[in-house]
Motif scaffolding. Structure first.
Motif, PDB file in Angstrom:
ATOM      1  N   GLN A 159       0.908  -1.269   0.185  1.00 31.82           N
ATOM      2  CA  GLN A 159       0.102  -0.421  -0.319  1.00 31.82           C
ATOM      3  C   GLN A 159       0.568   1.616   0.097  1.00 31.82           C
ATOM      4  OE1 GLN A 159      -2.114  -0.774   3.287  1.00 31.82           O
ATOM      5  NE2 GLN A 159      -4.175  -1.461   2.083  1.00 31.82           N
ATOM      6  N   ASP A 160       1.883   1.079   0.957  1.00 35.94           N
ATOM      7  CA  ASP A 160       2.878   2.456   0.843  1.00 35.94           C
ATOM      8  C   ASP A 160       3.561   2.708  -0.534  1.00 35.94           C
ATOM      9  OD1 ASP A 160       2.469   2.882   3.341  1.00 35.94           O
ATOM     10  OD2 ASP A 160       3.696   1.409   3.859  1.00 35.94           O
ATOM     11  N   GLN A 161       3.861   1.244  -1.320  1.00 32.31           N
ATOM     12  CA  GLN A 161       4.286   1.493  -3.075  1.00 32.31           C
ATOM     13  C   GLN A 161       3.484   1.999  -3.655  1.00 32.31           C
ATOM     14  OE1 GLN A 161       5.374  -2.446  -2.872  1.00 32.31           O
ATOM     15  NE2 GLN A 161       7.798  -1.682  -3.593  1.00 32.31           N
ATOM     16  N   VAL A 162       1.588   1.699  -3.143  1.00 31.06           N
ATOM     17  CA  VAL A 162       1.308   1.729  -4.107  1.00 31.06           C
ATOM     18  C   VAL A 162       0.772   3.949  -3.853  1.00 31.06           C
ATOM     19  CG1 VAL A 162      -2.212   2.282  -4.458  1.00 31.06           C
ATOM     20  CG2 VAL A 162      -0.701  -0.110  -4.534  1.00 31.06           C
ATOM     21  N   PHE A 163       0.661   4.064  -2.859  1.00 27.69           N
ATOM     22  CA  PHE A 163       0.496   5.043  -2.269  1.00 27.69           C
ATOM     23  C   PHE A 163       1.668   6.335  -3.028  1.00 27.69           C
ATOM     24  CE2 PHE A 163      -1.475   3.938   1.527  1.00 27.69           C
ATOM     25  CZ  PHE A 163      -2.932   3.671   1.335  1.00 27.69           C
ATOM     26  N   THR A 164       3.056   5.834  -3.057  1.00 24.42           N
ATOM     27  CA  THR A 164       3.531   6.985  -4.050  1.00 24.42           C
ATOM     28  C   THR A 164       3.885   6.358  -4.974  1.00 24.42           C
ATOM     29  OG1 THR A 164       5.295   5.809  -2.083  1.00 24.42           O
ATOM     30  CG2 THR A 164       6.591   6.675  -3.851  1.00 24.42           C
ATOM     31  N   ALA A 165       3.643   5.172  -5.622  1.00 25.11           N
ATOM     32  CA  ALA A 165       2.698   5.158  -7.580  1.00 25.11           C
ATOM     33  C   ALA A 165       1.999   6.510  -7.190  1.00 25.11           C
ATOM     34  CB  ALA A 165       2.837   3.889  -7.281  1.00 25.11           C
ATOM     35  N   VAL A 166       0.903   5.977  -6.842  1.00 20.67           N
ATOM     36  CA  VAL A 166       0.079   6.795  -7.080  1.00 20.67           C
ATOM     37  C   VAL A 166       0.386   8.920  -7.350  1.00 20.67           C
ATOM     38  CG1 VAL A 166      -2.913   8.786  -6.678  1.00 20.67           C
ATOM     39  CG2 VAL A 166      -1.766   5.846  -6.300  1.00 20.67           C
ATOM     40  N   ARG A 182     -11.647   4.375 -18.657  1.00 20.74           N
ATOM     41  CA  ARG A 182     -10.310   4.955 -19.420  1.00 20.74           C
ATOM     42  C   ARG A 182      -9.423   5.776 -18.163  1.00 20.74           C
ATOM     43  NH1 ARG A 182     -15.660   7.461 -21.358  1.00 20.74           N
ATOM     44  NH2 ARG A 182     -15.061   9.885 -21.088  1.00 20.74           N
ATOM     45  N   PHE A 183     -10.674   5.851 -17.454  1.00 19.33           N
ATOM     46  CA  PHE A 183     -10.268   6.545 -15.694  1.00 19.33           C
ATOM     47  C   PHE A 183      -9.632   5.606 -14.773  1.00 19.33           C
ATOM     48  CE2 PHE A 183     -13.893   9.398 -17.577  1.00 19.33           C
ATOM     49  CZ  PHE A 183     -13.137  10.534 -17.812  1.00 19.33           C
ATOM     50  N   ASP A 184      -9.492   4.672 -15.288  1.00 14.22           N
ATOM     51  CA  ASP A 184      -8.548   3.721 -14.538  1.00 14.22           C
ATOM     52  C   ASP A 184      -6.904   3.679 -14.152  1.00 14.22           C
ATOM     53  OD1 ASP A 184      -7.982   1.194 -12.196  1.00 14.22           O
ATOM     54  OD2 ASP A 184      -9.116   0.222 -13.165  1.00 14.22           O
ATOM     55  N   ILE A 185      -6.427   3.919 -13.215  1.00 21.27           N
ATOM     56  CA  ILE A 185      -4.678   4.109 -13.841  1.00 21.27           C
ATOM     57  C   ILE A 185      -3.829   2.806 -12.759  1.00 21.27           C
ATOM     58  CG2 ILE A 185      -4.817   6.418 -14.182  1.00 21.27           C
ATOM     59  CD1 ILE A 185      -4.023   6.613 -11.141  1.00 21.27           C
ATOM     60  N   SER A 186      -4.874   2.025 -12.401  1.00 19.72           N
ATOM     61  CA  SER A 186      -4.444   0.421 -11.342  1.00 19.72           C
ATOM     62  C   SER A 186      -3.160  -0.096 -12.253  1.00 19.72           C
ATOM     63  CB  SER A 186      -5.527  -0.686 -11.724  1.00 19.72           C
ATOM     64  OG  SER A 186      -6.524  -0.022 -10.538  1.00 19.72           O
ATOM     65  N   ASP A 187      -3.747  -0.479 -13.577  1.00 18.44           N
ATOM     66  CA  ASP A 187      -2.475  -0.865 -14.111  1.00 18.44           C
ATOM     67  C   ASP A 187      -1.097   0.075 -14.879  1.00 18.44           C
ATOM     68  OD1 ASP A 187      -3.415  -2.723 -14.836  1.00 18.44           O
ATOM     69  OD2 ASP A 187      -4.625  -2.667 -16.665  1.00 18.44           O
ATOM     70  N   GLN A 188      -1.121   1.174 -14.720  1.00 15.38           N
ATOM     71  CA  GLN A 188       0.053   2.598 -14.272  1.00 15.38           C
ATOM     72  C   GLN A 188       0.726   2.564 -12.890  1.00 15.38           C
ATOM     73  OE1 GLN A 188      -0.794   5.883 -16.259  1.00 15.38           O
ATOM     74  NE2 GLN A 188      -2.772   5.278 -16.837  1.00 15.38           N
ATOM     75  N   VAL A 189       0.079   2.038 -12.175  1.00  6.62           N
ATOM     76  CA  VAL A 189       0.428   1.920 -10.511  1.00  6.62           C
ATOM     77  C   VAL A 189       1.555   0.659 -10.914  1.00  6.62           C
ATOM     78  CG1 VAL A 189       0.365   1.978  -8.488  1.00  6.62           C
ATOM     79  CG2 VAL A 189      -1.561   3.123  -9.400  1.00  6.62           C
ATOM     80  N   LEU A 190       0.840  -0.609 -11.160  1.00  4.23           N
ATOM     81  CA  LEU A 190       1.339  -1.945 -10.977  1.00  4.23           C
ATOM     82  C   LEU A 190       2.601  -1.767 -12.160  1.00  4.23           C
ATOM     83  CD1 LEU A 190      -1.486  -4.064 -11.947  1.00  4.23           C
ATOM     84  CD2 LEU A 190       0.014  -4.560  -9.715  1.00  4.23           C
ATOM     85  N   ARG A 191       2.935  -0.888 -12.714  1.00  7.31           N
ATOM     86  CA  ARG A 191       3.477  -0.371 -13.921  1.00  7.31           C
ATOM     87  C   ARG A 191       4.947   0.234 -12.454  1.00  7.31           C
ATOM     88  NH1 ARG A 191       0.892  -0.184 -18.940  1.00  7.31           N
ATOM     89  NH2 ARG A 191       0.829   1.951 -18.450  1.00  7.31           N
TER      90      ARG A 191
END
Length: 328
Positions: A126-133, A160-169
């Motif tokens: 979750q910390d990584q996700v927040f930093t990536a976001v 088109r507003f879903d950026i989950s894959d961008q966060v994963l990358r």
């Protein structure tokens, strides 16, 4: 509490929108559950935690079975026991039941081991996700990014507003970069820039999908041709093997014959001529097949080279377009 949060959020959104009328408000969202399920480290650790939970469930079930046995034994012997012994057994059963419930609560309760370990397991991700976001929001000028899996209810959200894959990358990119050389890192950055550009431009994403479909169709066609060529080679080998077997059979038959007649000699010569003619035709066909295979391989090599050049040109062009876009 949720209503107060929604009211506060709407108030902030209205105020922010009034300040940013000169440009459109950019909104995106993530799905934390989807991200966690696609992070290898989390899924592996989660699987191990699930095995622990199954073990705890088996222990609870064993305790339940033991208590049931004691209850059944008491019911069977009740008529032979005194009142004091019955009360003593019932007290023991009550104690065991309370002990089992406490154990169950300590493992699976709201503050039990399972919830605590799940929280500890998810927190680094979750910390990584927040930093990536935050990085994505700063780089791509997002005004709001929500979590679809949180308590905030989302009635509708366009894909088109879903950026989950961008966060994963971003998360996977950070893990990979520690093990890459400079050359590999440069290639990975070019690939990431291309993927980011596609995410920002739906038309480009559609075009990329069309190109990928064409490439897949082309590869399938080449695979089918190769399979057809291999089938032809197998058929030629089968015919050749059959011809050799026929020759061997005829040779054995001629040697074993004690008094061959003139007619049989004429027949043997005719069959020999036919066999020679078939061998020549087979050799000619094999040469034609070999030439066709070489030509197909040459065409495939040229086509692969052309596609590689086109992809390199396209990557350079898109990278330049992205640089110009970022500078603007």
């Amino acid at each position: 509490m949720r209503k107060q949060f929604l009211f506060l959020f709407l108030a902030l959104a209205v105020g922010y929108t009034a300040q940013s009328q000169t440009r459109g408000t950019k909104v995106g969202y993530i799905d934390m559950e989807y991200i966690l399920q696609n992070v290898p480290n989390y899924t592996e650790a989660s699987s191990q935690l699930e095995q622990k939970a199954q073990k705890w469930k088996q222990e609870i079930e064993t305790k339940k079975i033991e208590i049931t046995k004691i209850k059944d034994a008491l019911n069977a012997e009740k008529a032979l026991l005194t009142k004091e012994l019955i009360e003593e057994r019932e007290t023991e059963i009550k104690f065991l039941e309370n002990e089992m419930l406490e154990y169950q609560q300590s493992r699976f309760g709201p503050r039990g081991d399972l919830m605590i370990q799940k929280s500890l397991l998810a927190k680094p991700i979750q910390d990584q996700v927040f930093t990536a976001v935050q990085d994505i929001a700063d780089a791509k000028k997002y005004d709001f990014i929500f979590d679809k899996s949180s308590d905030l209810t989302m009635i509708y959200a366009a894909k088109r507003f879903d950026i989950s894959d961008q966060v994963l990358r971003v998360i996977n990119r950070t893990d990979k970069r520690e093990q890459l050389t400079k050359k590999q890192l440069a290639a990975e950055e070019a690939k990431d820039n291309k993927e980011d550009a596609i995410d920002e431009n739906p038309a480009m994403a559609e075009r990329q999908k069309i190109l990928d479909d064409k490439a897949a169709a082309r590869e399938k066609l080449l695979a089918d041709r190769k399979l057809e060529q291999e089938q032809k080679v197998k058929e030629y080998e089968a015919r050749r093997q059959k011809l050799l077997e026929d020759r061997a059979a005829k040779k054995n038959g001629t040697v074993s014959a004690s008094t061959p007649t003139e007619a049989s000699g004429t027949t043997a010569k005719t069959e020999e001529k036919t066999s020679s003619k078939t061998a020549v035709e087979d050799a000619r066909q094999k040469q034609i097949d070999d030439n066709a295979a070489k030509l197909a391989e040459r065409k495939k090599a040229l086509e692969d080279k052309r596609l590689k050049i086109l992809k390199e040109r396209d990557s350079i062009k898109k990278a330049n377009e992205l640089k110009i876009k970022l500078k603007q």
